[in-house]
Scaffold this active site. Sequence first.
Site, short mmCIF file in Angstrom:
data_model
loop_
_atom_site.label_atom_id
_atom_site.label_comp_id
_atom_site.label_asym_id
_atom_site.label_seq_id
_atom_site.Cartn_x
_atom_site.Cartn_y
_atom_site.Cartn_z
N LYS A 13 -15.30 -3.59 31.91
CA LYS A 13 -14.17 -3.83 32.81
C LYS A 13 -14.28 -5.17 33.53
O LYS A 13 -13.31 -5.91 33.63
CB LYS A 13 -14.10 -2.75 33.90
CG LYS A 13 -13.81 -1.36 33.42
CD LYS A 13 -13.53 -0.41 34.59
CE LYS A 13 -14.69 -0.29 35.57
NZ LYS A 13 -15.84 0.45 35.07
N ARG A 133 -29.89 -4.74 38.97
CA ARG A 133 -29.05 -4.05 39.94
C ARG A 133 -29.72 -2.75 40.35
O ARG A 133 -30.23 -2.02 39.50
CB ARG A 133 -27.69 -3.76 39.29
CG ARG A 133 -26.55 -4.43 40.03
CD ARG A 133 -25.26 -4.27 39.28
NE ARG A 133 -24.74 -2.90 39.36
CZ ARG A 133 -23.49 -2.58 39.02
NH1 ARG A 133 -22.67 -3.52 38.58
NH2 ARG A 133 -23.07 -1.34 39.10
N ARG A 144 -24.01 7.96 37.17
CA ARG A 144 -22.73 7.24 37.20
C ARG A 144 -21.83 7.68 36.05
O ARG A 144 -20.61 7.81 36.20
CB ARG A 144 -22.96 5.73 37.17
CG ARG A 144 -23.24 5.19 38.58
CD ARG A 144 -24.05 3.91 38.57
NE ARG A 144 -23.42 2.82 37.88
CZ ARG A 144 -24.09 1.92 37.16
NH1 ARG A 144 -25.40 1.99 37.03
NH2 ARG A 144 -23.44 0.95 36.59
P1 ADP Z 1 -19.89 0.42 37.47
O1 ADP Z 1 -18.49 0.51 36.97
O2 ADP Z 1 -20.83 -0.21 36.50
O3 ADP Z 1 -20.42 1.70 38.05
P2 ADP Z 1 -19.07 -0.90 39.95
O4 ADP Z 1 -19.51 -2.25 40.41
O5 ADP Z 1 -17.61 -0.72 39.70
O6 ADP Z 1 -19.93 -0.62 38.66
O7 ADP Z 1 -19.51 0.20 41.02
C1 ADP Z 1 -20.83 0.32 41.47
C2 ADP Z 1 -20.94 1.43 42.53
O8 ADP Z 1 -20.12 1.09 43.66
C3 ADP Z 1 -20.42 2.80 42.10
O9 ADP Z 1 -21.40 3.55 41.42
C4 ADP Z 1 -20.05 3.43 43.45
O10 ADP Z 1 -21.19 3.88 44.15
C5 ADP Z 1 -19.49 2.24 44.21
N1 ADP Z 1 -18.02 2.10 44.02
C6 ADP Z 1 -17.37 1.04 43.46
N2 ADP Z 1 -16.05 1.24 43.44
C7 ADP Z 1 -15.85 2.47 43.99
C8 ADP Z 1 -14.70 3.26 44.25
N3 ADP Z 1 -13.46 2.84 43.93
N4 ADP Z 1 -14.87 4.48 44.84
C9 ADP Z 1 -16.08 4.91 45.17
N5 ADP Z 1 -17.22 4.23 44.96
C10 ADP Z 1 -17.11 3.01 44.37
#
Ligand code: ADP
Length: 187
Positions: A13, A133, A144
């Site tokens: 993404k 990370r 996740r």
């Molecule tokens: P990935 O898609 O690889 O999990 P992201 O950078 O989108 O990576 O998200 C990392 C973490 O940030 C998630 O596991 C969650 O803890 C938090 N997070 C990000 N976006 C959201 C969201 N929209 N709602 C809740 N938690 C979020």
Amino acid sequence: MDIVLLGPPGSGKGTQGALLADRIGIPRVSTGDLLRSAVSRGTALGRRAQSCMDQGLLVPDDVIIGLIEEVLGLAEAANGVMMDGFPRTLAQAEAVDRALEAQGRRVDHVLNIDVPDRELFRRLSGRAREQGRSDDTPEAIRKRLAVYGEQTAPLVQYYGDRGVLREVRGTGNIDTIAARIAAVLGI
Ligand code: ADP
């Protein structure tokens, strides 16, 4: 144009979202990036988010919905946004709808990037080695992916029912996937 990037962690993404946002000329907003920045600056938001993130759990909706309302209200977002990493729950999807509707907008396209679980795990483990990370430990990765299936995958139906869902196969090289996305969006 307002676009939501759906798809599990590791589906690409971020990479595809950045390319597509440039191409269309809209800003990409990533809640993950915003949260990581808040954590590293030690803000109140960061302190609330950190332990959930490290465990691979979602940050609570009330925190994220505030963030969504804030970013969708920014002047830079007035011509559309590439939403990367949100909405991730039905409550967040409803918050996005409300915020856009208040401005006479709606979600135009939802890209669902499909990648098999085994490949996702492989990519995320590789990224852990490269970027370190804190949520790329094997346990957090598994969590996740499970959380995605339970809390975010239902959005496929939510957007499918509205006719805005576009499915894209997310395997192959970056350019091939970008071309598939452009084709599916007709741009
Ligand atoms: P990935 O898609 O690889 O999990 P992201 O950078 O989108 O990576 O998200 C990392 C973490 O940030 C998630 O596991 C969650 O803890 C938090 N997070 C990000 N976006 C959201 C969201 N929209 N709602 C809740 N938690 C979020």
